[in-house]
Structure formats: C-alpha cells, structure tokens
Design an enzyme around this catalytic site. Structure first.
Site, short mmCIF file in Angstrom:
data_model
loop_
_atom_site.label_atom_id
_atom_site.label_comp_id
_atom_site.label_asym_id
_atom_site.label_seq_id
_atom_site.Cartn_x
_atom_site.Cartn_y
_atom_site.Cartn_z
N SER A 141 0.85 -1.20 0.00
CA SER A 141 0.00 0.00 0.00
C SER A 141 0.88 1.24 0.00
O SER A 141 2.00 1.22 0.52
CB SER A 141 -0.86 0.02 1.26
OG SER A 141 -1.50 1.27 1.40
N TYR A 155 -1.73 -1.07 10.33
CA TYR A 155 -1.86 -1.33 8.88
C TYR A 155 -0.61 -0.84 8.15
O TYR A 155 0.00 -1.57 7.37
CB TYR A 155 -3.11 -0.63 8.35
CG TYR A 155 -3.32 -0.76 6.86
CD1 TYR A 155 -3.90 -1.91 6.32
CD2 TYR A 155 -2.95 0.26 5.98
CE1 TYR A 155 -4.11 -2.03 4.95
CE2 TYR A 155 -3.15 0.14 4.61
CZ TYR A 155 -3.73 -1.01 4.10
OH TYR A 155 -3.94 -1.13 2.74
N1 LIG Z 1 -8.55 -0.21 -2.06
C1 LIG Z 1 -7.47 0.52 -1.85
O1 LIG Z 1 -7.50 1.73 -2.05
C2 LIG Z 1 -6.19 -0.11 -1.37
C3 LIG Z 1 -5.08 0.73 -1.23
C4 LIG Z 1 -3.88 0.19 -0.81
C5 LIG Z 1 -3.79 -1.17 -0.56
N2 LIG Z 1 -4.87 -1.96 -0.71
C6 LIG Z 1 -4.71 -3.38 -0.42
O2 LIG Z 1 -5.29 -4.16 -1.44
C7 LIG Z 1 -5.73 -5.40 -0.89
C8 LIG Z 1 -7.17 -5.63 -1.28
O3 LIG Z 1 -7.93 -4.57 -0.72
P1 LIG Z 1 -9.40 -4.17 -1.18
O4 LIG Z 1 -9.43 -2.72 -1.29
O5 LIG Z 1 -9.84 -5.01 -2.33
O6 LIG Z 1 -10.18 -4.55 0.17
P2 LIG Z 1 -11.56 -5.20 0.48
O7 LIG Z 1 -12.56 -4.82 -0.56
O8 LIG Z 1 -11.85 -4.86 1.90
O9 LIG Z 1 -11.26 -6.76 0.35
C9 LIG Z 1 -10.40 -7.39 1.26
C10 LIG Z 1 -10.33 -8.87 0.97
O10 LIG Z 1 -9.54 -9.47 2.01
C11 LIG Z 1 -10.21 -10.60 2.52
N3 LIG Z 1 -9.92 -10.80 3.95
C12 LIG Z 1 -10.04 -9.88 4.95
N4 LIG Z 1 -9.75 -10.45 6.13
C13 LIG Z 1 -9.45 -11.75 5.86
C14 LIG Z 1 -9.08 -12.86 6.65
N5 LIG Z 1 -8.99 -12.76 8.00
N6 LIG Z 1 -8.84 -14.04 6.06
C15 LIG Z 1 -8.97 -14.17 4.72
N7 LIG Z 1 -9.30 -13.17 3.89
C16 LIG Z 1 -9.55 -11.97 4.47
C17 LIG Z 1 -11.69 -10.29 2.31
O11 LIG Z 1 -12.40 -11.50 2.17
P3 LIG Z 1 -13.39 -12.09 3.29
O12 LIG Z 1 -14.03 -10.93 3.98
O13 LIG Z 1 -14.30 -12.99 2.52
O14 LIG Z 1 -12.51 -12.90 4.19
C18 LIG Z 1 -11.70 -9.52 1.01
O15 LIG Z 1 -11.82 -10.41 -0.08
C19 LIG Z 1 -5.51 -5.30 0.63
O16 LIG Z 1 -4.31 -5.95 0.96
C20 LIG Z 1 -5.38 -3.81 0.86
O17 LIG Z 1 -4.61 -3.51 1.99
C21 LIG Z 1 -6.07 -1.47 -1.11
#
Ligand SMILES: NC(=O)c1ccc[n+]([C@@H]2O[C@H](COP(=O)([O-])OP(=O)(O)OC[C@H]3O[C@@H](n4cnc5c(N)ncnc54)[C@H](OP(=O)(O)O)[C@@H]3O)[C@@H](O)[C@H]2O)c1
Length: 244
Positions: A141, A155
């Site tokens: 991130s 985080y």
């Molecule tokens: N969106 C952004 O702007 C952004 C920016 C920087 C980095 N990121 C990174 O990108 C990645 C994806 O983020 P996103 O934005 O797509 O987030 P999201 O929509 O909240 O999705 C998060 C995913 O992680 C899974 N997850 C959460 N806790 C878990 C656990 N205990 N065990 C297994 N799976 C788990 C969730 O699945 P379940 O709930 O089904 O378990 C979900 O599929 C993350 O690593 C995040 O830090 C995102």
C-alpha cells in the site's frame, strides 16, 4: 494444448481480489481462491466453488492446518500466488488508529492477516511455486511508505513490513526461478476506502480520480506473465501519481 496456469489468490470475495480472479479467469488460468466468505455467485465459472478454500488468515494456525488441503487441490504446480487479503481497522467514526488507539490484539490481527500469513503461505507452497517457476505478488500500500490520513499505524507498519518481506523473498526464491514482487495501490474504489477520500483525490492524486480494481488486476496479471520475466524484488506504484 498447453496446460493452464494456476493462480492462488487470497481475499477474492470483493474489491481488488475479485477483479483479479476475474481477469486471470478470462486469460485462461485455473483460479484457486482463499478467504473467509464462501464463493460469491457473481463469479459463476464452473470450478469456482470447488476451487475455493475457506480460510481465515487471522487464525494463523489454520493457515498451517489448511496447507495440505491447498497443496492437494493445486496438484503439484503453482504459477502465481497473490497475497491480496488485507485489513485496515479504523476507529468508531472511521478515523485513523494511531499508536495510542492500537492495542496488542489489533496489532496481532493486522499482522496475522497482512503479513505473517503471506510468509507462511509462501513457505508452505514453495515446492509448487518452484515446480512451475512461478511468481508471488504481495499487495502492499502507499500507506507503507508515508503517513496516510485514514490508514492506521498497525496497517501502515504491516505494509512496510510486507514490502521488506517481498525484498527478502525475492532474494531467497530468485535463485530457484521464483520471482517475488509487490504492487502498492493508492486509492482504489473498493470497500476498504474511508469517507473523506474525495479530499485526497482532489489534493494528492495528479490524475484526480480513484483507481479501478481492474486497473490493479491488469498490473498483477502482467507481473505474472513472461513480459515481466526479469522483474524481481520490485514494488510498483499503482496510484495515479499519488506518490509524487
Ligand atoms: N482499495 C485501496 O484503495 C487499497 C489501497 C492500498 C492497498 N490496498 C490493499 O489491497 C488489498 C485488497 O484490498 P481491497 O481494497 O480489495 O479490500 P476489500 O474490498 O476490503 O477486500 C479485502 C479482501 O480481504 C479478505 N480478507 C479480509 N480479512 C481476511 C481474513 N482474515 N482471512 C482471509 N481473507 C480476508 C476479504 O475476504 P473475506 O471478507 O471474505 O474474508 C476480502 O476479499 C488489501 O491488501 C489492501 O490492503 C487497497
């Protein structure tokens, strides 16, 4: 016909992970997924349910316990492991959780999901990755390299550590033909974003818009193809220029 390549991605149920499995599926890969929720009906390709592993990465012992099942499902080869699952706890009003607001339970939960499970999956699936001359992508991130108004201290620290883990694994695994890279998203339009992100978009992102999950998925896919065959140990920004 060439044997299809195999992907295992954590956190496929929504957001970036969901877009990424759709992208790989469209490109002809066999897709295996792991997350807490069951398989989602919006991804109705035939083998989706069968290839889904119910896994809570917060429960670190369950990661070790599930490894034999995962290895059995993969059948000997893994071309890409995408460690995408991540959590970003916020305060009751959605505010950033600094050091004073973060207890040990918060630190542990965040590090189990965002960091420790990644190292354990990579270790447990190393033979399959080596057999396929595969690649690992860790989703870090922008918050791993600068203070972010909404991302908490646990985080941000976990993502900085994940960038370091990427470097270490690139060194350890590179000699075995397994490449390890990270992609660092900025503000991508998923449920992880906080209200107030509009301000960041206007003030900090030269392209003045959020990223789309598909724009991250296509970068992850590229890094898993022969076009990226000499890229190892990189952390690539995907943020519309937010880091400048
Ligand atoms: N969106 C952004 O702007 C952004 C920016 C920087 C980095 N990121 C990174 O990108 C990645 C994806 O983020 P996103 O934005 O797509 O987030 P999201 O929509 O909240 O999705 C998060 C995913 O992680 C899974 N997850 C959460 N806790 C878990 C656990 N205990 N065990 C297994 N799976 C788990 C969730 O699945 P379940 O709930 O089904 O378990 C979900 O599929 C993350 O690593 C995040 O830090 C995102």
């Amino acid at each position: 016909m060439n044997e299809p390549k195999t992907l295992l991605l954590t956190g496929a149920s929504r957001g970036i992970g969901h877009a990424t499995v759709k992208h790989f599926n469209a490109a002809g890969w066999r897709v295996f997924t792991a997350s807490r929720h069951d398989w989602v009906a919006e991804c109705p390709w035939a083998e989706g349910l069968l290839n889904h592993i119910h896994l809570d990465l917060e429960d670190i012992d369950s990661v070790e316990r599930n490894l034999p099942l995962i290895r059995e499902k993969l059948g000997g080869k893994l071309h890409a492991l995408v460690n995408n699952a991540g959590i970003s706890p916020k305060g009751p009003e959605g505010q950033r959780m600094g050091v004073l607001e973060s207890d040990y339970a918060t630190w542990l939960k965040v590090f189990n999901v965002n960091l420790f499970s990644t190292a354990l999956l990579a270790r447990g699936l190393f033979d399959e990755l080596k057999a396929a001359q595969g690649t690992i992508i860790n989703v870090t991130s922008i918050a791993g390299s600068r203070v972010h108004p909404f991302a908490g201290v646990a985080y941000a620290s976990s993502k900085a550590a994940l960038a370091a883990l990427t470097r270490e694994m690139a060194y350890d695994f590179g000699r075995h033909g397994v490449r390890v890279n990270a992609i660092a998203p900025g503000e991508i339009d998923t449920s992880i974003l906080s209200s107030g992100t509009e301000l960041i978009v206007e003030r900090d992102i030269p392209m003045h818009r959020l990223g789309k999950p598909e724009e991250v998925a296509s970068l992850i896919h590229f890094l898993c193809t022969s076009g990226a065959s000499y890229v190892n140990g990189a952390e690539i920004h995907v943020n519309g220029g937010q880091h400048v």
